[in-house]
Scaffold this active site. Structure first.
Site, PDB file in Angstrom:
ATOM      1  N   ILE A  16       0.859  -1.206   0.000  1.00 52.72           N
ATOM      2  CA  ILE A  16       0.000   0.000   0.000  1.00 52.72           C
ATOM      3  C   ILE A  16       0.886   1.244   0.000  1.00 52.72           C
ATOM      4  CG2 ILE A  16      -1.719   1.344   1.293  1.00 52.72           C
ATOM      5  CD1 ILE A  16      -2.957  -1.283   2.204  1.00 52.72           C
ATOM      6  N   GLY A  17       1.947   1.200   0.802  1.00 58.55           N
ATOM      7  CA  GLY A  17       2.892   2.325   0.838  1.00 58.55           C
ATOM      8  C   GLY A  17       3.385   2.681  -0.550  1.00 58.55           C
ATOM      9  N   ASN A 107      -1.343  -6.610  17.246  1.00 61.45           N
ATOM     10  CA  ASN A 107      -1.622  -5.263  16.746  1.00 61.45           C
ATOM     11  C   ASN A 107      -1.843  -4.272  17.881  1.00 61.45           C
ATOM     12  OD1 ASN A 107      -1.533  -5.040  13.771  1.00 61.45           O
ATOM     13  ND2 ASN A 107      -2.749  -6.903  13.968  1.00 61.45           N
ATOM     14  N   GLN A 114       2.297   3.241  19.015  1.00 59.12           N
ATOM     15  CA  GLN A 114       2.184   4.350  18.061  1.00 59.12           C
ATOM     16  C   GLN A 114       1.251   5.447  18.586  1.00 59.12           C
ATOM     17  OE1 GLN A 114       1.585   2.802  14.070  1.00 59.12           O
ATOM     18  NE2 GLN A 114       3.603   1.839  14.078  1.00 59.12           N
ATOM     19  N   VAL A 131      -5.161   2.492   8.601  1.00 56.89           N
ATOM     20  CA  VAL A 131      -5.485   1.610   7.469  1.00 56.89           C
ATOM     21  C   VAL A 131      -5.217   0.157   7.859  1.00 56.89           C
ATOM     22  CG1 VAL A 131      -4.849   1.013   5.089  1.00 56.89           C
ATOM     23  CG2 VAL A 131      -4.953   3.427   5.778  1.00 56.89           C
ATOM     24  N   GLY A 132      -4.143  -0.064   8.620  1.00 59.70           N
ATOM     25  CA  GLY A 132      -3.723  -1.426   8.995  1.00 59.70           C
ATOM     26  C   GLY A 132      -4.813  -2.153   9.764  1.00 59.70           C
ATOM     27  N   ASN A 133      -5.057  -3.390   9.399  1.00 59.71           N
ATOM     28  CA  ASN A 133      -6.159  -4.152  10.001  1.00 59.71           C
ATOM     29  C   ASN A 133      -5.795  -4.825  11.314  1.00 59.71           C
ATOM     30  OD1 ASN A 133      -8.356  -3.802   8.269  1.00 59.71           O
ATOM     31  ND2 ASN A 133      -7.335  -5.047   6.709  1.00 59.71           N
ATOM     32  N   ASP A 161     -14.497   0.519   1.409  1.00 60.13           N
ATOM     33  CA  ASP A 161     -15.830  -0.105   1.382  1.00 60.13           C
ATOM     34  C   ASP A 161     -16.825   0.845   0.712  1.00 60.13           C
ATOM     35  OD1 ASP A 161     -15.219  -2.422   3.481  1.00 60.13           O
ATOM     36  OD2 ASP A 161     -14.382  -0.556   4.233  1.00 60.13           O
ATOM     37  N   ARG A 164     -16.140   0.884  -2.998  1.00 60.67           N
ATOM     38  CA  ARG A 164     -16.593  -0.385  -3.583  1.00 60.67           C
ATOM     39  C   ARG A 164     -18.114  -0.379  -3.740  1.00 60.67           C
ATOM     40  NH1 ARG A 164     -12.754  -4.110   0.363  1.00 60.67           N
ATOM     41  NH2 ARG A 164     -10.970  -4.274  -1.058  1.00 60.67           N
ATOM     42  N   HIS A 189     -14.705  -2.110   9.338  1.00 63.01           N
ATOM     43  CA  HIS A 189     -14.100  -2.472   8.046  1.00 63.01           C
ATOM     44  C   HIS A 189     -13.861  -3.976   8.069  1.00 63.01           C
ATOM     45  CE1 HIS A 189     -11.595  -2.921   4.595  1.00 63.01           C
ATOM     46  NE2 HIS A 189     -10.620  -3.385   5.337  1.00 63.01           N
TER      47      HIS A 189
HETATM   48  P1  NAX Z   1       2.410  -5.209   3.409  1.00 60.06           P
HETATM   49  O1  NAX Z   1       2.692  -6.427   4.215  1.00 60.06           O
HETATM   50  O2  NAX Z   1       2.777  -5.169   1.966  1.00 60.06           O
HETATM   51  O3  NAX Z   1       3.138  -3.959   4.092  1.00 60.06           O
HETATM   52  C1  NAX Z   1       3.034  -3.669   5.433  1.00 60.06           C
HETATM   53  C2  NAX Z   1       4.328  -3.004   5.842  1.00 60.06           C
HETATM   54  O4  NAX Z   1       4.167  -2.546   7.182  1.00 60.06           O
HETATM   55  C3  NAX Z   1       5.540  -3.928   5.806  1.00 60.06           C
HETATM   56  O5  NAX Z   1       6.554  -3.329   5.024  1.00 60.06           O
HETATM   57  C4  NAX Z   1       5.926  -4.063   7.277  1.00 60.06           C
HETATM   58  O6  NAX Z   1       7.335  -4.160   7.449  1.00 60.06           O
HETATM   59  C5  NAX Z   1       5.383  -2.753   7.840  1.00 60.06           C
HETATM   60  N1  NAX Z   1       5.123  -2.787   9.292  1.00 60.06           N
HETATM   61  C6  NAX Z   1       4.642  -3.796  10.040  1.00 60.06           C
HETATM   62  N2  NAX Z   1       4.583  -3.438  11.326  1.00 60.06           N
HETATM   63  C7  NAX Z   1       5.011  -2.171  11.394  1.00 60.06           C
HETATM   64  C8  NAX Z   1       5.200  -1.266  12.456  1.00 60.06           C
HETATM   65  N3  NAX Z   1       4.930  -1.605  13.715  1.00 60.06           N
HETATM   66  N4  NAX Z   1       5.666  -0.020  12.171  1.00 60.06           N
HETATM   67  C9  NAX Z   1       5.962   0.320  10.903  1.00 60.06           C
HETATM   68  N5  NAX Z   1       5.823  -0.508   9.854  1.00 60.06           N
HETATM   69  C10 NAX Z   1       5.352  -1.738  10.101  1.00 60.06           C
HETATM   70  O7  NAX Z   1       0.862  -4.891   3.639  1.00 60.06           O
HETATM   71  P2  NAX Z   1      -0.078  -3.923   2.803  1.00 60.06           P
HETATM   72  O8  NAX Z   1      -0.687  -4.693   1.691  1.00 60.06           O
HETATM   73  O9  NAX Z   1       0.640  -2.672   2.504  1.00 60.06           O
HETATM   74  O10 NAX Z   1      -1.256  -3.689   3.856  1.00 60.06           O
HETATM   75  C11 NAX Z   1      -1.040  -2.942   5.035  1.00 60.06           C
HETATM   76  C12 NAX Z   1      -2.229  -3.084   5.961  1.00 60.06           C
HETATM   77  O11 NAX Z   1      -3.415  -2.555   5.359  1.00 60.06           O
HETATM   78  C13 NAX Z   1      -2.582  -4.521   6.333  1.00 60.06           C
HETATM   79  O12 NAX Z   1      -2.839  -4.566   7.731  1.00 60.06           O
HETATM   80  C14 NAX Z   1      -3.862  -4.779   5.567  1.00 60.06           C
HETATM   81  O13 NAX Z   1      -4.649  -5.768   6.190  1.00 60.06           O
HETATM   82  C15 NAX Z   1      -4.492  -3.420   5.613  1.00 60.06           C
HETATM   83  N6  NAX Z   1      -5.570  -3.130   4.661  1.00 60.06           N
HETATM   84  C16 NAX Z   1      -6.589  -2.331   5.068  1.00 60.06           C
HETATM   85  C17 NAX Z   1      -7.611  -1.937   4.237  1.00 60.06           C
HETATM   86  C18 NAX Z   1      -8.711  -1.042   4.730  1.00 60.06           C
HETATM   87  O14 NAX Z   1      -9.629  -0.782   3.939  1.00 60.06           O
HETATM   88  N7  NAX Z   1      -8.700  -0.538   5.958  1.00 60.06           N
HETATM   89  C19 NAX Z   1      -7.682  -2.444   2.843  1.00 60.06           C
HETATM   90  C20 NAX Z   1      -6.385  -2.935   2.319  1.00 60.06           C
HETATM   91  C21 NAX Z   1      -5.504  -3.673   3.308  1.00 60.06           C
HETATM   92  O15 NAX Z   1      -5.921  -5.001   3.360  1.00 60.06           O
END
Ligand code: NAX
Length: 327
Positions: A16-17, A107, A114, A131-133, A161, A164, A189
């Site tokens: 996502i980043g 989490n 944070q 955003v993170g789940n 959502d 979508r 979500h």
């Molecule tokens: P990725 O696994 O590609 O990237 C996540 C990144 O976060 C990794 O590079 C990891 O090293 C880093 N990270 C983990 N813990 C950390 C911390 N404590 N501090 C800083 N960085 C940290 O996942 P990605 O596809 O980018 O998804 C990120 C998050 O978004 C996931 O939790 C995912 O479930 C969630 N989502 C949420 C959505 C929403 O609508 N709210 C939809 C999309 C996505 O599924």
């Protein structure tokens, strides 16, 4: 030119980043006249930090006129220093054999730390999007860990959502997506979210009269929107990234720059609206103006909608109960 603002992004080297940072730096989030300083946080792991450096090299190579500065961090206490916006994308994904309680606990640890860091060092007006789940519960944890910041500064992302739901309604009615107004998504979500088109209109005409099919609503529309994330994983072999980044941009842009009266969906701490207990981080229809969101109040809730709202609320309260002892 305006003074630069500080934008912190966690999980900056993730997928996502990668879809998000270039759009923030190009001005799509805060406007084409707003310079930004990116404060990027990744885990201390050598591979993650190296990948982050690679993303920063690419950002440099774009020569974005609005990118006024860029920093890599491995500690939230430095990454969030004086930040005006914080997009908390990084989270712990569910690993093999991991129970839901373990996922919540892992989490909770991240978002407690944070939240505390935001509390200690961020701008007092920081706008936080999680955003993170599990996004709603993570936002709730961060909010609870930041008692010196206003509760209203913490939000969770329901915009994917919402978007979508808009595109499904556009497909069903054959109308352009931009013509659909007053969509709402209630709750968590997760597949329990309740996408609600009862108030939606197309050029002033009620969408529900155009569709008028409760079976489609219940058996097609709601499951399609609710399980869209799983459908993307099934098709792409990876979870939604570009659409999630796009939703994050939409969320922050609308919050910061306003919606001109239009409804959007944000996960925000309840003040008791629609009977949702105070502080539950709940998806609501909102309008935004002057950097503040306002929940759309007074909408009638029919029996079916109430059932859906109760279900998603129960799930959220279950998550909240699961982390209570950790806060
Ligand atoms: P990725 O696994 O590609 O990237 C996540 C990144 O976060 C990794 O590079 C990891 O090293 C880093 N990270 C983990 N813990 C950390 C911390 N404590 N501090 C800083 N960085 C940290 O996942 P990605 O596809 O980018 O998804 C990120 C998050 O978004 C996931 O939790 C995912 O479930 C969630 N989502 C949420 C959505 C929403 O609508 N709210 C939809 C999309 C996505 O599924």
């Amino acid at each position: 030119m305006k003074k630069p603002v500080r934008v912190a992004v966690t999980g900056a080297a993730g997928q996502i980043g990668y879809a998000l940072l270039f759009r923030i730096a190009s001005g799509e989030m805060l406007g084409k006249d707003q310079p930004v300083i990116l404060q990027l946080l990744e885990i201390p792991d050598e591979k993650a930090q190296k990948a982050l450096k690679g993303v920063m090299m690419e950002l440099e190579d774009c020569a974005f006129p609005l990118l006024a500065g860029m920093e890599a961090h491995s500690d939230a206490m430095t990454a969030f220093k004086d930040t005006d916006y914080a997009l908390l994308v990084g989270a712990r994904p569910r690993g093999p054999g991991m129970e839901r309680a373990d996922l919540l606990a892992a989490n909770a640890q991240i978002f407690t730390a944070q939240g505390k860091a935001l509390n200690a060092v961020a701008s007092r007006n920081v706008k936080v999007l999680v955003v993170g789940n599990p996004a709603n519960t993570n936002a709730y944890i961060a909010m609870k860990s930041a008692p010196d910041l206003p509760r209203k500064n913490f939000t969770a992302m329901l915009r994917l959502d919402h978007n979508r739901a808009l595109s499904q309604i556009a497909a069903k009615t054959g109308k352009p997506v931009a013509s659909i107004k007053q969509m709402a998504v209630w709750g968590n979500h997760s597949p329990t979210m309740y996408a609600d088109y009862r108030f939606a209109t197309v050029e002033g005409a009620p969408v529900k009269d155009m569709i008028n099919d409760q079976v489609w609503n219940k058996d097609v529309f709601l499951p399609t929107v609710g399980k869209r994330g799983a459908a993307i994983i099934e098709a792409r072999g990876l979870s939604s990234a570009a659409s999630a980044a796009n939703a994050a941009i939409d969320h922050m842009r609308d919050w910061a720059l306003g919606t001109n009266g239009a409804w959007v969906t944000m996960g925000v701490p309840s003040n008791g609206e629609y009977g949702i207990p105070k502080d539950v981080m709940f998806g609501y229809p909102v309008t935004c103006e002057g950097g503040e969101y306002k929940i759309v109040e007074g909408l009638p809730i029919d029996e079916f909608s109430q059932e859906c709202i109760n279900k998603t609320l129960a799930e959220l309260q279950g998550e909240q109960d699961g982390v209570k002892h950790l806060l």
